[in-house]
Design a protein around this motif. Structure first.
Motif, mmCIF file in Angstrom:
data_model
loop_
_atom_site.group_PDB
_atom_site.id
_atom_site.type_symbol
_atom_site.label_atom_id
_atom_site.label_comp_id
_atom_site.label_asym_id
_atom_site.label_seq_id
_atom_site.Cartn_x
_atom_site.Cartn_y
_atom_site.Cartn_z
ATOM 1 N N SER A 105 -16.505 1.869 9.941
ATOM 2 C CA SER A 105 -15.609 2.268 11.020
ATOM 3 C C SER A 105 -14.151 2.026 10.667
ATOM 4 O O SER A 105 -13.263 2.726 11.149
ATOM 5 C CB SER A 105 -15.941 1.489 12.297
ATOM 6 N N ASP A 106 -13.899 1.011 9.841
ATOM 7 C CA ASP A 106 -12.531 0.622 9.520
ATOM 8 C C ASP A 106 -12.551 -0.120 8.190
ATOM 9 O O ASP A 106 -13.612 -0.452 7.669
ATOM 10 C CB ASP A 106 -11.987 -0.277 10.635
ATOM 11 N N ILE A 107 -11.374 -0.388 7.650
ATOM 12 C CA ILE A 107 -11.267 -1.177 6.432
ATOM 13 C C ILE A 107 -10.195 -2.234 6.618
ATOM 14 O O ILE A 107 -9.328 -2.117 7.482
ATOM 15 C CB ILE A 107 -10.938 -0.311 5.196
ATOM 16 N N ASP A 108 -10.283 -3.262 5.798
ATOM 17 C CA ASP A 108 -9.262 -4.305 5.759
ATOM 18 C C ASP A 108 -8.548 -4.134 4.420
ATOM 19 O O ASP A 108 -9.173 -4.211 3.362
ATOM 20 C CB ASP A 108 -9.919 -5.675 5.873
ATOM 21 N N LEU A 109 -7.258 -3.871 4.471
ATOM 22 C CA LEU A 109 -6.478 -3.540 3.284
ATOM 23 C C LEU A 109 -5.357 -4.546 3.110
ATOM 24 O O LEU A 109 -4.636 -4.862 4.064
ATOM 25 C CB LEU A 109 -5.893 -2.134 3.447
ATOM 26 N N ASN A 110 -5.197 -5.071 1.895
ATOM 27 C CA ASN A 110 -4.088 -5.959 1.578
ATOM 28 C C ASN A 110 -2.893 -5.081 1.236
ATOM 29 O O ASN A 110 -2.879 -4.407 0.202
ATOM 30 C CB ASN A 110 -4.453 -6.864 0.402
ATOM 31 N N THR A 111 -1.887 -5.057 2.085
ATOM 32 C CA THR A 111 -0.739 -4.170 1.890
ATOM 33 C C THR A 111 0.187 -4.632 0.768
ATOM 34 O O THR A 111 0.943 -3.833 0.238
ATOM 35 C CB THR A 111 0.064 -4.018 3.185
ATOM 36 N N GLU A 112 0.127 -5.910 0.405
ATOM 37 C CA GLU A 112 0.976 -6.404 -0.679
ATOM 38 C C GLU A 112 0.471 -5.944 -2.041
ATOM 39 O O GLU A 112 1.240 -5.575 -2.908
ATOM 40 C CB GLU A 112 1.072 -7.923 -0.631
ATOM 41 N N THR A 113 -0.854 -5.976 -2.213
ATOM 42 C CA THR A 113 -1.432 -5.602 -3.507
ATOM 43 C C THR A 113 -2.027 -4.198 -3.491
ATOM 44 O O THR A 113 -2.327 -3.642 -4.540
ATOM 45 C CB THR A 113 -2.542 -6.590 -3.904
ATOM 46 N N GLY A 114 -2.228 -3.641 -2.309
ATOM 47 C CA GLY A 114 -2.827 -2.317 -2.200
ATOM 48 C C GLY A 114 -4.311 -2.313 -2.459
ATOM 49 O O GLY A 114 -4.891 -1.285 -2.773
ATOM 50 N N SER A 115 -4.953 -3.469 -2.325
ATOM 51 C CA SER A 115 -6.382 -3.556 -2.623
ATOM 52 C C SER A 115 -7.206 -3.627 -1.341
ATOM 53 O O SER A 115 -6.764 -4.139 -0.315
ATOM 54 C CB SER A 115 -6.670 -4.772 -3.502
ATOM 55 N N LEU A 116 -8.423 -3.122 -1.444
ATOM 56 C CA LEU A 116 -9.359 -3.155 -0.331
ATOM 57 C C LEU A 116 -9.961 -4.550 -0.248
ATOM 58 O O LEU A 116 -10.482 -5.068 -1.233
ATOM 59 C CB LEU A 116 -10.459 -2.114 -0.548
ATOM 60 N N VAL A 117 -9.868 -5.181 0.913
ATOM 61 C CA VAL A 117 -10.364 -6.542 1.100
ATOM 62 C C VAL A 117 -11.782 -6.524 1.653
ATOM 63 O O VAL A 117 -12.651 -7.279 1.207
ATOM 64 C CB VAL A 117 -9.430 -7.338 2.036
ATOM 65 N N ALA A 118 -12.053 -5.647 2.627
ATOM 66 C CA ALA A 118 -13.371 -5.617 3.263
ATOM 67 C C ALA A 118 -13.568 -4.291 3.987
ATOM 68 O O ALA A 118 -12.606 -3.589 4.299
ATOM 69 C CB ALA A 118 -13.498 -6.767 4.257
ATOM 70 N N ILE A 119 -14.839 -3.982 4.245
ATOM 71 C CA ILE A 119 -15.161 -2.852 5.117
ATOM 72 C C ILE A 119 -15.654 -3.421 6.437
ATOM 73 O O ILE A 119 -16.215 -4.518 6.480
ATOM 74 C CB ILE A 119 -16.206 -1.902 4.495
ATOM 75 N N ILE A 120 -15.415 -2.688 7.504
ATOM 76 C CA ILE A 120 -15.753 -3.173 8.841
ATOM 77 C C ILE A 120 -16.653 -2.158 9.530
ATOM 78 O O ILE A 120 -16.367 -0.967 9.533
ATOM 79 C CB ILE A 120 -14.483 -3.401 9.683
ATOM 80 N N ILE A 121 -17.750 -2.672 10.083
ATOM 81 C CA ILE A 121 -18.660 -1.861 10.881
ATOM 82 C C ILE A 121 -18.521 -2.353 12.313
ATOM 83 O O ILE A 121 -18.786 -3.524 12.593
ATOM 84 C CB ILE A 121 -20.117 -2.033 10.402
ATOM 85 N N TYR A 122 -18.048 -1.488 13.197
ATOM 86 C CA TYR A 122 -17.859 -1.900 14.588
ATOM 87 C C TYR A 122 -19.191 -2.254 15.225
ATOM 88 O O TYR A 122 -20.220 -1.626 14.953
ATOM 89 C CB TYR A 122 -17.207 -0.788 15.414
ATOM 90 N N GLY A 123 -19.156 -3.263 16.103
ATOM 91 C CA GLY A 123 -20.351 -3.664 16.835
ATOM 92 C C GLY A 123 -20.763 -2.595 17.839
ATOM 93 O O GLY A 123 -19.950 -1.786 18.279
ATOM 94 N N LYS A 124 -22.031 -2.623 18.190
ATOM 95 C CA LYS A 124 -22.554 -1.641 19.149
ATOM 96 C C LYS A 124 -21.991 -1.915 20.538
ATOM 97 O O LYS A 124 -21.826 -3.061 20.936
ATOM 98 C CB LYS A 124 -24.074 -1.717 19.188
#
Length: 89
Positions: A26-45
């Motif tokens: 549903s979403d991602i967690d992105l480190n804006t300083e390094t431009g790297s993907l930190v985690a993926i997020i699955i929204y709860g039901k």
């Protein structure tokens, strides 16, 4: 392989340990300083059609992502941590 953020959204997330489907990105967690993907997020039901909010979100760190395919993301995580969110009520 390159992948746009928009292409990640709505990919099915499957645990390689037991084959359980955790949900869809549903979403991602992105480190804006390094431009790297930190985690993926699955929204709860949603609870009671969303009136009572939703269950806890599932956050899977980048280190647990094994493969990003065309339609599926395989993760090496302990799905038993999320069982209460995955079981239908």
């Amino acid at each position: 392989m390159t992948c746009r953020i928009d292409e990640l959204k709505n990919k099915q997330v499957v645990c390689v340990k037991d084959g359980s489907v955790l949900g869809y990105i549903s979403d991602i967690d992105l480190n804006t300083e390094t431009g790297s993907l930190v985690a993926i997020i699955i929204y709860g039901k949603p609870r009671l059609l969303g009136v009572l909010g939703r269950e806890e979100d599932i956050v899977i760190p980048w280190s647990e992502i094994e493969v990003i395919g065309d339609e599926t993301v395989l993760v090496n995580t302990d799905s038993s941590l999320f069982l209460k969110y995955l079981k239908p009520k």
